[in-house]
Motif scaffolding. Structure first.
Motif, PDB file in Angstrom:
ATOM      1  N   PRO A  64      45.911 -17.043  60.610  1.00 43.84           N
ATOM      2  CA  PRO A  64      46.371 -18.295  60.002  1.00 43.84           C
ATOM      3  C   PRO A  64      45.581 -19.512  60.487  1.00 43.84           C
ATOM      4  O   PRO A  64      44.822 -19.441  61.446  1.00 43.84           O
ATOM      5  N   GLY A  65      45.799 -20.630  59.799  1.00 48.18           N
ATOM      6  CA  GLY A  65      45.220 -21.895  60.222  1.00 48.18           C
ATOM      7  C   GLY A  65      43.788 -22.098  59.776  1.00 48.18           C
ATOM      8  O   GLY A  65      43.173 -21.228  59.145  1.00 48.18           O
ATOM      9  N   VAL A  66      43.264 -23.268  60.129  1.00 48.77           N
ATOM     10  CA  VAL A  66      41.888 -23.630  59.756  1.00 48.77           C
ATOM     11  C   VAL A  66      40.884 -22.685  60.403  1.00 48.77           C
ATOM     12  O   VAL A  66      39.930 -22.229  59.763  1.00 48.77           O
ATOM     13  N   LYS A  67      41.113 -22.380  61.695  1.00 50.27           N
ATOM     14  CA  LYS A  67      40.204 -21.468  62.395  1.00 50.27           C
ATOM     15  C   LYS A  67      40.186 -20.106  61.728  1.00 50.27           C
ATOM     16  O   LYS A  67      39.128 -19.482  61.579  1.00 50.27           O
ATOM     17  N   GLY A  68      41.364 -19.632  61.306  1.00 52.18           N
ATOM     18  CA  GLY A  68      41.441 -18.336  60.651  1.00 52.18           C
ATOM     19  C   GLY A  68      40.682 -18.311  59.338  1.00 52.18           C
ATOM     20  O   GLY A  68      39.986 -17.349  59.026  1.00 52.18           O
ATOM     21  N   LYS A  69      40.791 -19.406  58.578  1.00 51.86           N
ATOM     22  CA  LYS A  69      40.088 -19.484  57.301  1.00 51.86           C
ATOM     23  C   LYS A  69      38.576 -19.534  57.502  1.00 51.86           C
ATOM     24  O   LYS A  69      37.818 -18.920  56.758  1.00 51.86           O
ATOM     25  N   LEU A  70      38.155 -20.274  58.532  1.00 53.67           N
ATOM     26  CA  LEU A  70      36.724 -20.357  58.819  1.00 53.67           C
ATOM     27  C   LEU A  70      36.181 -19.000  59.276  1.00 53.67           C
ATOM     28  O   LEU A  70      35.081 -18.602  58.890  1.00 53.67           O
ATOM     29  N   THR A  71      36.978 -18.299  60.094  1.00 56.52           N
ATOM     30  CA  THR A  71      36.568 -16.970  60.558  1.00 56.52           C
ATOM     31  C   THR A  71      36.436 -16.005  59.387  1.00 56.52           C
ATOM     32  O   THR A  71      35.468 -15.255  59.287  1.00 56.52           O
TER      33      THR A  71
END
Length: 257
Positions: A64-71
């Motif tokens: 989840p989250g911005v980091k998850g989307k970037l990953t």
């Protein structure tokens, strides 16, 4: 994204490559590589003109989250394919199915026969399920690949990579079509896997260990736990000895008084 990431990696680390001519310009092929570092799946695609699809944990794509989307975007960009690894057998079957689908599209499929990263830089026994079954089911050639010094670029547990120049050696394609239709024979699967591992060993120059890397990791972890337990016991015993010595000294002092 593949080209931007690949270009950045080549510019920053300048990986050297031998045997690039062994990668076919078109058509399906399996790239079977040793596995030294998390970065292996990035350096190999970076030096090739063609897309290479590897298997990756589904968690990389669902965090989840911005980091998850970037990953997730990053892994998709470098050709990683999500596979649910929550169940050992189910994960293996899912990886095999995914590999077959990639090859049936005429693309390159990357796989690590050891099944996990080497715990100490040595080459471990290949698992016969995934690589051999995909090769025999599709008839695609298997190209052995050796990653060199990638474990020095990003050692396990390290986030920031070191600026060390890694290398990649690509061997000649291996043809296993003579075994097609025999993917149910465990002896054939073992033979195919061992032949590929032997070629990887020659390319990499690694010491070969005839056990699975997963078993070696368990043994290393058990030894580490045993060492921690030993040190803890020694510390506790030393504390008891110090306490006993202190009591003895006080007793003598009281008796003298």
């Amino acid at each position: 994204m593949k080209f931007s990431i690949g270009g950045s990696l080549k510019l920053a680390f300048r990986p050297w490559v031998e045997g690039i001519e062994n990668i076919p310009a078109e058509g399906p092929a399996i790239l079977a590589s040793n596995h030294l570092s998390f970065s292996d799946s990035f350096f190999l695609p970076a030096v090739l003109d063609r897309k290479v699809t590897f298997i990756a944990k589904a968690e990389y794509f669902t965090s989840p989250g911005v980091k998850g989307k970037l990953t997730a975007a990053f892994f998709k960009g470098v050709g990683q394919l999500p596979v649910d690894r929550s169940g050992a057998r189910g994960a293996g079957e899912a990886a095999i199915k995914s590999g077959i689908e990639v090859l049936e599209r005429g693309e390159l499929f990357g796989i690590y026969p050891e099944g996990t990263r080497s715990p100490d830089g040595r080459l471990y026994r290949g698992k016969p399920g995934g690589l051999a079954r995909v090769a025999l089911a599709t008839g695609a050639p298997v190209i052995p690949v050796a990653m060199i010094d990638t474990e020095k670029v990003q050692p396990p547990g390290k986030v920031v990579p070191k600026m060390i120049r890694p290398g990649i050696r690509i061997g000649k394609p291996l043809d296993f079509t003579r075994y097609q239709g025999m993917e149910g024979d465990r002896f054939i699967l073992r033979s195919v896997t061992d032949e590929v591992m032997y070629e990887i060993m020659k390319l990499s120059g690694q010491e070969y260990v005839d056990v699975y890397a997963t078993a070696a990791k368990r043994q290393i972890a058990d030894q580490a736990k045993a060492e921690q337990a030993r040190k803890k016991a020694e510390a506790e015993q030393a504390a008891k000895d110090d306490s006993a010595a202190g009591k003895g000294s006080r007793g003598k002092a009281e008796a003298g008084a």
